[in-house]
Design an enzyme around this catalytic site. Sequence first.
Site, mmCIF file in Angstrom:
data_model
loop_
_atom_site.group_PDB
_atom_site.id
_atom_site.type_symbol
_atom_site.label_atom_id
_atom_site.label_comp_id
_atom_site.label_asym_id
_atom_site.label_seq_id
_atom_site.Cartn_x
_atom_site.Cartn_y
_atom_site.Cartn_z
ATOM 1 N N GLN A 81 45.594 38.333 39.888
ATOM 2 C CA GLN A 81 45.689 39.233 38.692
ATOM 3 C C GLN A 81 44.341 39.875 38.595
ATOM 4 O O GLN A 81 43.531 40.014 39.294
ATOM 5 C CB GLN A 81 45.727 38.152 37.512
ATOM 6 C CG GLN A 81 46.874 37.579 36.947
ATOM 7 C CD GLN A 81 46.385 36.699 35.693
ATOM 8 O OE1 GLN A 81 46.469 35.351 35.792
ATOM 9 N NE2 GLN A 81 46.751 37.290 34.529
ATOM 10 N N HIS A 82 44.545 41.280 37.709
ATOM 11 C CA HIS A 82 43.409 42.091 37.324
ATOM 12 C C HIS A 82 43.186 43.109 38.439
ATOM 13 O O HIS A 82 42.413 44.213 37.921
ATOM 14 C CB HIS A 82 42.109 41.300 37.193
ATOM 15 C CG HIS A 82 42.192 40.183 36.093
ATOM 16 N ND1 HIS A 82 42.597 40.590 34.777
ATOM 17 C CD2 HIS A 82 41.771 38.867 36.039
ATOM 18 C CE1 HIS A 82 42.256 39.324 34.105
ATOM 19 N NE2 HIS A 82 42.043 38.392 34.982
ATOM 20 N N ASP A 239 49.538 35.601 39.129
ATOM 21 C CA ASP A 239 49.792 34.158 39.685
ATOM 22 C C ASP A 239 49.482 32.924 38.665
ATOM 23 O O ASP A 239 50.358 32.209 38.909
ATOM 24 C CB ASP A 239 48.689 33.913 40.817
ATOM 25 C CG ASP A 239 47.254 34.455 40.570
ATOM 26 O OD1 ASP A 239 46.854 34.650 38.993
ATOM 27 O OD2 ASP A 239 46.157 34.527 40.989
#
Length: 481
Positions: A81-82, A239
């Site tokens: 992520q991110h 995820d």
Amino acid sequence: MSAAEGPLVVGVDSSTQSTKALVVDAATGQVVASGQAPHTVSSGAGRESDPRQWWDALCAALHQCGEAAHEAAAVSVAGQQHGLVTLNARGEPVRPALLWNDVRSAAQARRLVEELGGPKAWAERTGSVPGASFTVTKWAWLAENEPEAVRSTAAVRLPHDYLTGHLTGLGTTDRGDASGTGWWASATESYDDQILDRVGLDPALLPRVVRPGEVVGTVRDSHDLPFSRGTLVAPGTGDNAAAAIGLGLRPGTPVLSLGTSGTVYAVSRHRPADPSGTVAGFADARGEWLPLACTLNCTLAVDRIAALLGLDREAVEPGAGVTLLPFLDGERTPSLPHASGLLHGLRHDTTAGQLLQAAYDGAVHSLLGALDLVLDRDADRTAPLLLIGGGARGTAWQQTVRRLSGRPVQVPEARELVALGAAAQAAGVLTGEDPAAVARRWKTADGPVLDAVERDEAALTRIAGVLSDASPLLEREAGAR
């Protein structure tokens, strides 16, 4: 390859350090083929990776799966992520991606929170109070520090978006991964124009947010991949949302994931909005919510302490009095982006094994401290914790979680839950099923339950006291006086 009962699907887990691919029988959940390839992360002040490595690793992992991948009817990609992926007009990376554990944007995070109404306003708007992990703060950092890169950017993607886009040729994302950007408003389930305007990001650069269960496209013919013509591509997700699918989570079941980062989360029917910023109010990939708290320092940090001590990671020894906060890369929970590791209570008779146990205690304490905030008020707080991730099968991790939580712990036998969750999502687009129900049919969460032990209140109190007393030191930027 074993004979399959149903159609085959592919689930991909593109994590921080490697990409894994599983070919799964959609009828039974049997893994019939698998592959894995590594990628690298920079060291130093930032944490960056070249997205082209992810694609190369995905191709290598799929080719390892052989003929089974060619027979697959659908594929789904879950990713870390991110991460901020910036692409030019040709679809090539402008620069290496800024990863989730790159905390250089801490100052931008503080400023954005202040400029747009404070923590409560952000939580009500986006579900989360953005910290240095969030994509919006990374874009703000890039605009201030590398304006030429921003001017060259024609598309902004998350890691899973990048790989899905390579498969289909389309720009798409899903609500689960979009909810970790800081520019997707959970209250309206749409991109937030005011936030985008504040950071100077044109919404035309962002991918379309697809619906849960939507087929986003088919695998392009232009790739030398072992897929057959017309292989369907599912939305994919982040995820943690994929792992929630992979466990077949029902609302209120707590999960503690032990990986490079540590997370605690649970599926919820209620949109979360924690103004303290401890809990990120993520969406899940199915239409519900996934309140989550994340630490930056988990298995990798504890393994580093073990290496410094010259010990095997299981060589812990009991002992009271020593506290080790393993905040080696700064920390997100608690929010201490400039922190480093801290040791307190060292004595002549302290052993190396006790120091290692203290590192485990410090890492688990941070995760358990957020658990009550993650769970809904109607959640069963005596239910077993589902323990997953790379550390879940380690005896020292299991015993530390049991001792500091006072709860029973269940360790699912299924491995690669992120990739299995992606595979269940791929199966869902074929059959129309809820992907979590697919995973429950596959019995992915089954595993031994370790009984509860008495909670170590003395250790919890000691760690909390050291953390409180040391906060001014931990909050100080490196080099500050």
